[in-house]
Motif scaffolding. Structure first.
Motif, short mmCIF file in Angstrom:
data_model
loop_
_atom_site.label_atom_id
_atom_site.label_comp_id
_atom_site.label_asym_id
_atom_site.label_seq_id
_atom_site.Cartn_x
_atom_site.Cartn_y
_atom_site.Cartn_z
N LEU A 141 0.94 -1.15 0.01
CA LEU A 141 -0.15 -0.10 0.11
C LEU A 141 0.87 1.11 -0.08
CD1 LEU A 141 -3.10 0.69 0.27
CD2 LEU A 141 -2.56 0.98 2.66
N ALA A 142 0.62 2.08 -0.79
CA ALA A 142 1.64 3.42 -1.00
C ALA A 142 1.56 4.11 0.24
CB ALA A 142 0.92 4.38 -2.20
N GLY A 143 0.62 4.10 0.97
CA GLY A 143 0.66 4.90 2.28
C GLY A 143 1.52 4.36 3.28
N ARG A 144 1.99 3.09 3.03
CA ARG A 144 2.97 2.55 3.94
C ARG A 144 4.34 2.81 3.84
NH1 ARG A 144 2.58 -3.67 4.44
NH2 ARG A 144 3.78 -3.14 6.40
N LEU A 145 4.73 3.42 2.62
CA LEU A 145 6.17 3.94 2.13
C LEU A 145 6.36 5.14 3.00
CD1 LEU A 145 5.86 3.37 -1.52
CD2 LEU A 145 6.53 1.80 0.06
N SER A 146 7.52 5.13 3.76
CA SER A 146 7.83 6.08 4.49
C SER A 146 8.71 7.29 3.84
CB SER A 146 8.88 5.45 5.90
OG SER A 146 10.12 4.93 5.14
N ALA A 147 9.25 6.86 2.90
CA ALA A 147 10.14 7.91 2.08
C ALA A 147 10.21 7.48 0.73
CB ALA A 147 11.58 8.12 2.78
N CYS A 148 9.46 8.22 -0.22
CA CYS A 148 9.66 7.79 -1.53
C CYS A 148 9.22 9.21 -2.29
CB CYS A 148 8.57 6.79 -1.91
SG CYS A 148 6.89 7.21 -1.62
#
Length: 593
Positions: free
Chosen positions: A507-514
């Motif tokens: 899930l995109a929202g789980r990416l901390s830094a992108c």
């Protein structure tokens, strides 16, 4: 240009404060240490911001004497916050220790006794697996394979298309044959998940064409991981495997080593058993890591590529028939360890990319520019970079069709195939010609054409670049994922290539830094290959734009390279090699801490 922190008052801006600030600043700029002669007697930068109007760094000898008298500055071997060596290199303690740890392991492995081998079996394997060159030529892939079988440390350098990974597959076949059924524990790793997946793919593909038995092919390992995963990164920091808990492998192979920084390489080296064979693959001409150190290039420089002892040359003569040139350099502690593969199997004599990369490596910017402009090669071209106000329109006319295709796909294999078909590489991150601005331009003209329909900050087909390690999700700086509609969840998910050759969805929202990656920096492109690339240079010179950056950019392409820039910026860049300060070469040459 040095930027000193203004955290202390003017009274504290003394010799020691200057030195500590320089050592810290050096690490932030990719160096391992500060070389005091580079700064002694020179004006302090940014005097207005620092309140040091008219101040200079101290004269060298006076500065050194006062530092030696300071209780926080030690000599090599002492445990103090700052270490000053005999060549006036000033280190933060941690980086002095990292450099020593890596040097100690590399020297010990390079000087370990030659491996016991079945010579007849090896001679037969070398003849079967490697094509015989034209009379008078040397197959350096074969020499590299022999070095890897005999040595505790082997470094194989070569540009794209020289067959490093294919050679490694053959080395693994020879090792399996030498093991004669004995279990051989081999670890394959690379700095990023993307590079690890590519390493696995090349080995898997190469195995089928090897001239060896099916039983040997079945035993050739192909699973690869990131270095962090190999070491067992833990959520609270640190690694499971270290100098007190060694990795249980007979052989450890690292691909794309030029992307690795000093701290991770020191930790990896410290985690190896004393009898583990260590093999490093990379391109010594490529950009170094964004983090401190130019490790692979310095190791190659210290070893002296294709520089061998009399004993090794005799082994080569006996097992392959080749007569290697006599050592041309003073032997270092790493002699016999480094092999350079120069023959390019991808870019032949009719390849503009091959000729261009060679001229860039030689530092001949004028000839390289002339080749781009008038060389008559279909795989390379030059265009004057448009002024800022016309850049977005030029990019839209040139590349809209590529992005349109990428934004319409909902199948991960096809999405990544299209992503790798064409890509834009920027020299800078910030500024009107940097990736932040260029990505905004691309998104704007794609949205205007109805190709992007946002769901908050996300949209279908959005490529995302991981910019910080996330051990929780097993994602690492440089990994690329693509947002695709997932039929299982009926929502967008980011698909990442896995080290197993499949895809992971997150899930995109789980990416901390992108960040969005329609265009990426040349640094972030390391370990990648694209069919067609556009290299976007700024309209004025920057110290970031160096020979290694230009070389790395153009060698990311398999079929076509376009360079957009200004003549004087390109020529200046090719004439400006990267310089990183460290003492690693001295330690490796001398074999001492």
């Amino acid at each position: 240009m040095v930027r000193l922190s203004s955290g202390a008052g003017t009274d504290s801006l003394n010799e020691l404060w200057f030195a500590a600030a320089l050592a810290s600043n050096a690490v932030s700029r990719g160096h391992i240490c500060a070389l005091l002669p580079d700064w002694a007697g020179k004006p302090v930068e940014d005097p207005e911001r620092l309140g040091t109007q008219g101040q200079k760094f101290p004269d060298l000898l006076e500065w050194v004497e006062r530092l030696k008298a300071a209780p926080v500055v030690g000599s090599p071997g002492e445990f103090k916050p700052l270490i000053l060596d005999e060549k006036y290199r000033l280190y933060l303690q941690r980086y002095w220790a990292y450099e020593g740890q890596l040097a100690d392991v590399l020297v010990a492995k390079a000087q370990s006794p030659k491996r016991s081998i079945d010579e007849q079996l090896l001679r037969d394997g070398l003849q079967r697996l490697f094509p015989q060159p034209d009379e008078g030529e040397i197959n350096w892939q074969q020499v590299a394979a022999l070095a890897a079988i005999l040595n505790g440390l082997t470094i194989i350098s070569g540009g794209p298309g020289t067959g490093k990974t294919f050679t490694m597959t053959k080395i693994l076949a020879l090792m399996v044959e030498q093991a004669r059924g004995r279990s051989l524990a081999v670890a394959l790793a690379a700095p990023t998940g993307k590079a690890a997946a590519r390493l696995k793919g090349v080995i898997e593909q190469s195995k089928g064409s090897l001239n060896c038995s099916a039983g040997v092919k079945a035993l050739i390992p192909q699973e690869a991981s990131t270095i962090h995963r190999l070491l067992g990164s833990m959520r609270r920091g640190g690694f499971r495997f270290n100098r007190n808990n060694h990795l249980a492998y007979d052989v450890v192979v690292i691909d794309e080593t030029s992307m690795s920084d000093l701290p991770i390489m020191a930790k990896l080296a410290s985690a190896l058993k004393g009898d583990t064979q260590f093999i490093l693959l990379g391109d010594k001409e490529q950009l170094s890591s964004v983090e401190p150190g130019a490790i692979f290039g310095e190791i190659c420089e210290a070893a002296g590529v294709n520089n061998f002892s009399s004993a090794f040359r005799q082994n080569v003569r006996r097992l392959t028939g080749y007569t290697l040139p006599e050592a041309r350099e003073k032997p270092s502690a790493l002699i016999d360890s480094a092999v350079l593969l120069a023959k390019n199997y991808r870019f032949g004599t009719q390849s503009g990319i091959g000729m261009l990369s060679a001229l860039v490596n030689e530092g001949d910017g004028r000839a390289a520019l002339e080749l781009l402009k008038t060389g008559g090669f279909r795989d390379i071209s030059w265009q004057d970079v448009p002024p800022v106000e016309k850049l977005a329109g030029a990019l839209e006319r040139h590349s809209l069709e590529y992005y349109a295709d990428c934004l319409k796909v909902d199948e991960p294999v096809k999405a990544f195939a299209l992503f790798n078909r064409f890509h834009m590489l920027c020299a800078l991150r910030e500024g009107p010609y940097g990736v932040v601005s260029v990505n905004q331009m691309i998104q704007q003209f794609c949205a205007r054409r109805g190709l992007i329909k946002r769901e908050g900050r996300w949209y279908r087909g959005q490529p995302l670049l991981v910019v910080e390690n996330d051990y929780r999700l097993r994602l690492f700086n440089g990994d690329v994922g693509i947002l695709i509609h997932d039929p299982e969840t009926a929502s967008l998910r980011v698909f990442f290539p896995s080290e197993e050759g499949t895809f992971r969805k997150i899930l995109a929202g789980r990416l901390s830094a992108c960040e969005t990656a329609h265009a990426i920096t040349v640094h972030k492109s390391q370990g990648s290959e694209f069919e067609h690339i556009l290299v976007l240079l700024p309209d004025r010179y920057s110290e970031v734009v160096t020979r290694e950056l230009i070389y790395t950019a153009i060698t990311r392409a398999r079929r076509r390279v376009e360079v957009w820039g200004r003549d004087e910026v390109f020529v200046e860049a090719v004439s400006s090699p990267t310089r990183r300060v460290s003492g690693l070469q001295d330690r490796l040459r001398n074999g001492t801490r």
